[in-house]
Design a protein around this motif. Structure first.
Motif, PDB file in Angstrom:
ATOM      1  N   UNK A  32       0.852  -1.183   0.000  1.00 44.20           N
ATOM      2  CA  UNK A  32       0.000   0.000   0.000  1.00 44.20           C
ATOM      3  C   UNK A  32       0.888   1.233   0.000  1.00 44.20           C
ATOM      4  N   UNK A  33       0.715   2.092  -0.994  1.00 46.22           N
ATOM      5  CA  UNK A  33       1.525   3.296  -1.129  1.00 46.22           C
ATOM      6  C   UNK A  33       0.608   4.472  -1.427  1.00 46.22           C
ATOM      7  N   UNK A  34       0.758   5.543  -0.655  1.00 41.61           N
ATOM      8  CA  UNK A  34      -0.021   6.761  -0.860  1.00 41.61           C
ATOM      9  C   UNK A  34       0.941   7.917  -1.100  1.00 41.61           C
ATOM     10  N   UNK A  35       0.729   8.668  -2.167  1.00 44.85           N
ATOM     11  CA  UNK A  35       1.583   9.800  -2.519  1.00 44.85           C
ATOM     12  C   UNK A  35       0.804  11.101  -2.350  1.00 44.85           C
ATOM     13  N   UNK A  36       1.449  12.064  -1.711  1.00 43.30           N
ATOM     14  CA  UNK A  36       0.834  13.366  -1.437  1.00 43.30           C
ATOM     15  C   UNK A  36       1.793  14.468  -1.866  1.00 43.30           C
ATOM     16  N   UNK A  37       1.237  15.569  -2.381  1.00 42.61           N
ATOM     17  CA  UNK A  37       2.047  16.736  -2.703  1.00 42.61           C
ATOM     18  C   UNK A  37       1.660  17.892  -1.787  1.00 42.61           C
ATOM     19  N   UNK A  38       2.606  18.807  -1.563  1.00 41.78           N
ATOM     20  CA  UNK A  38       2.326  19.984  -0.754  1.00 41.78           C
ATOM     21  C   UNK A  38       1.152  20.746  -1.364  1.00 41.78           C
ATOM     22  N   UNK A  39       0.191  21.073  -0.528  1.00 39.77           N
ATOM     23  CA  UNK A  39      -1.014  21.755  -0.979  1.00 39.77           C
ATOM     24  C   UNK A  39      -2.209  20.841  -1.092  1.00 39.77           C
ATOM     25  N   UNK A  40      -1.978  19.512  -1.169  1.00 37.57           N
ATOM     26  CA  UNK A  40      -3.093  18.568  -1.105  1.00 37.57           C
ATOM     27  C   UNK A  40      -3.787  18.706   0.247  1.00 37.57           C
ATOM     28  N   UNK A  41      -5.032  18.257   0.361  1.00 35.83           N
ATOM     29  CA  UNK A  41      -5.736  18.387   1.639  1.00 35.83           C
ATOM     30  C   UNK A  41      -4.968  17.797   2.822  1.00 35.83           C
ATOM     31  N   UNK A  42      -4.206  16.723   2.573  1.00 35.71           N
ATOM     32  CA  UNK A  42      -3.451  16.087   3.660  1.00 35.71           C
ATOM     33  C   UNK A  42      -2.127  16.788   3.939  1.00 35.71           C
ATOM     34  N   UNK A  43      -1.761  17.785   3.133  1.00 33.82           N
ATOM     35  CA  UNK A  43      -0.472  18.471   3.308  1.00 33.82           C
ATOM     36  C   UNK A  43      -0.648  19.965   3.048  1.00 33.82           C
ATOM     37  N   UNK A  44      -1.533  20.534   3.837  1.00 35.67           N
ATOM     38  CA  UNK A  44      -1.855  21.954   3.705  1.00 35.67           C
ATOM     39  C   UNK A  44      -1.737  22.654   5.058  1.00 35.67           C
ATOM     40  N   UNK A  45      -2.512  22.176   6.019  1.00 37.10           N
ATOM     41  CA  UNK A  45      -2.462  22.625   7.407  1.00 37.10           C
ATOM     42  C   UNK A  45      -2.725  24.131   7.558  1.00 37.10           C
ATOM     43  N   UNK A  46      -3.461  24.711   6.601  1.00 38.42           N
ATOM     44  CA  UNK A  46      -3.801  26.126   6.686  1.00 38.42           C
ATOM     45  C   UNK A  46      -2.639  27.066   6.452  1.00 38.42           C
ATOM     46  N   UNK A  47      -1.528  26.562   5.924  1.00 40.11           N
ATOM     47  CA  UNK A  47      -0.330  27.392   5.756  1.00 40.11           C
ATOM     48  C   UNK A  47      -0.147  27.901   4.330  1.00 40.11           C
ATOM     49  N   UNK A  48      -1.062  27.561   3.431  1.00 40.36           N
ATOM     50  CA  UNK A  48      -0.924  27.938   2.022  1.00 40.36           C
ATOM     51  C   UNK A  48      -2.177  28.650   1.556  1.00 40.36           C
ATOM     52  N   UNK A  49      -2.516  29.739   2.228  1.00 40.80           N
ATOM     53  CA  UNK A  49      -3.793  30.404   1.971  1.00 40.80           C
ATOM     54  C   UNK A  49      -3.754  31.349   0.778  1.00 40.80           C
TER      55      UNK A  49
END
Length: 365
Positions: free
Chosen positions: A297-314
């Motif tokens: 099982x492999x999941x790939x995420x990029x900065x800005x995706x919902x899982x890698x945003x954290x409200x820091x890219x508004x």
């Protein structure tokens, strides 16, 4: 190899996708960036004379790769409203704190669409979240192995590790300096005391480019038969291709005896070209590479995706959000012709029942 067990991460790293401090007249700054309060608090941690003397040695004796660990700690200190790391200031040092603080202030005055350090802040929070989720999924008391630990202080700040044994593996001189800095800081009369949140913390002096690092890890208490979370944050792309593949293969091999979770970040080829003398290993499709090694099982995420945003890219014009909307096969940004430099966050899992899904050689490029 003996271990040190306790109960109780300027060199300018190149920015992704051009200058992260880019001017933008539309204004807007990510939430969580460091203000004067974070800077003052971090600088106060450097008051003890012993701490300053140790950082003078870092500046005089360490090369670019080792010094990058202090730069990472500076980001965690100055993005303190988002990243809660009580040890970051003392581990960063004045040179890196002042350098980053000046860049962040310039970005904020210019209304930049990205503020210096946001990429590392988001990366830190993604790894924090995935470590917590992996601990919950594995249950019990999984081991957590942080390779290339640098100035990482998760053992002091993540409560989810309270039943976990944490191994920090890195160069001997870095781990010794880290231990000495924390000791000097905690010995001062006015310093906030740090408490290890993990069940135990074991520092393993070893170079993962050497073939015997797994043996050294085992001699320090790592048990291959126990479920393990492997953390490779900001490390794999510093390695040569053969060394990086050896590390990934060694981790994948551990699935034969226990459940394994791998958390890592990968650069694509364009990103490594930002600094060819520092960055070497890349992979444009780590979500294809890892199944070839035995991860099911492999999941790939990029900065800005919902899982890698954290409200820091508004900011609506931030580069990371634009980049993730382009197909991953796109080599150049159609807006300005600049290379698409990508950083992938990857979570992979494996267990003794998993089978290798495809030939390895097909994905080595």
């Amino acid at each position: 190899m003996s271990s040190k067990q306790e109960k109780e991460e300027e060199v300018e790293v190149p920015c992704m996708n051009g200058d992260v401090g880019r001017d933008d007249d539309n204004g807007g700054v990510e939430e969580g960036g460091g203000g004067e309060g974070e800077f003052a608090a971090a600088m106060a941690q450097l008051a003890p004379e012993g701490v300053r003397a140790l950082h003078a040695r870092v500046e005089a004796e360490w090369g670019p790769v080792l010094q990058s660990a202090c730069q990472t700690a500076a980001v965690r200190a100055l993005w303190g409203r988002a990243v809660r790391d009580p040890a970051a200031g003392v581990l960063a040092g004045e040179r890196y704190l002042r350098g980053l603080h000046d860049k962040m202030r310039r970005d904020e005055r210019a209304g930049a669409s990205e503020v210096h350090g946001v990429m590392i802040a988001v990366r830190t929070l993604w790894f924090d979240a995935r470590i917590e989720a992996a601990v919950a999924a594995l249950g019990g008391d999984p081991q957590v192995v942080i390779l290339g630990a640098g100035m990482d202080a998760r053992a002091y700040r993540l409560s989810c590790l309270k039943e976990c044994t944490v191994f920090e593996l890195d160069f001997p001189e870095l781990l010794e300096m880290k231990s000495d800095l924390l000791h000097e800081a905690m010995s001062s009369a006015n310093h906030q005391k740090l408490t290890v949140m993990a069940k135990s913390l074991i520092r393993v002096p070893a170079n993962i480019q050497d073939g015997d690092w797994i043996t050294k890890l085992q001699s320090c208490g790592y048990v291959p038969e126990r479920n393990t979370i492997w953390v490779l944050e900001g490390i794999i792309y510093y390695l040569q291709h053969a060394d990086a593949m050896q590390v990934l293969q060694n981790i994948a091999a551990s699935r034969s005896t226990a459940s394994t979770v791998l958390l890592a970040d990968f650069m694509n080829k364009n990103a490594t070209l930002l600094s060819p003398t520092m960055y070497h290993f890349y992979h444009d499709s780590p979500d294809l590479l890892l199944p070839s090694l035995g991860f099911s099982q492999v999941t790939l995420t990029q900065i800005g995706d919902p899982e890698a945003h954290f409200g820091l890219l508004s900011h609506p014009e931030n580069l990371f959000d634009k980049l993730r909307k382009l197909p991953r096969s796109t080599e150049k940004n159609p807006e300005d012709g600049t290379p698409c430099c990508r950083l992938y966050f990857v979570e992979a899992s494996a267990s003794p029942d998993d089978q290798i899904m495809c030939p390895l050689d097909h994905y080595l490029e």
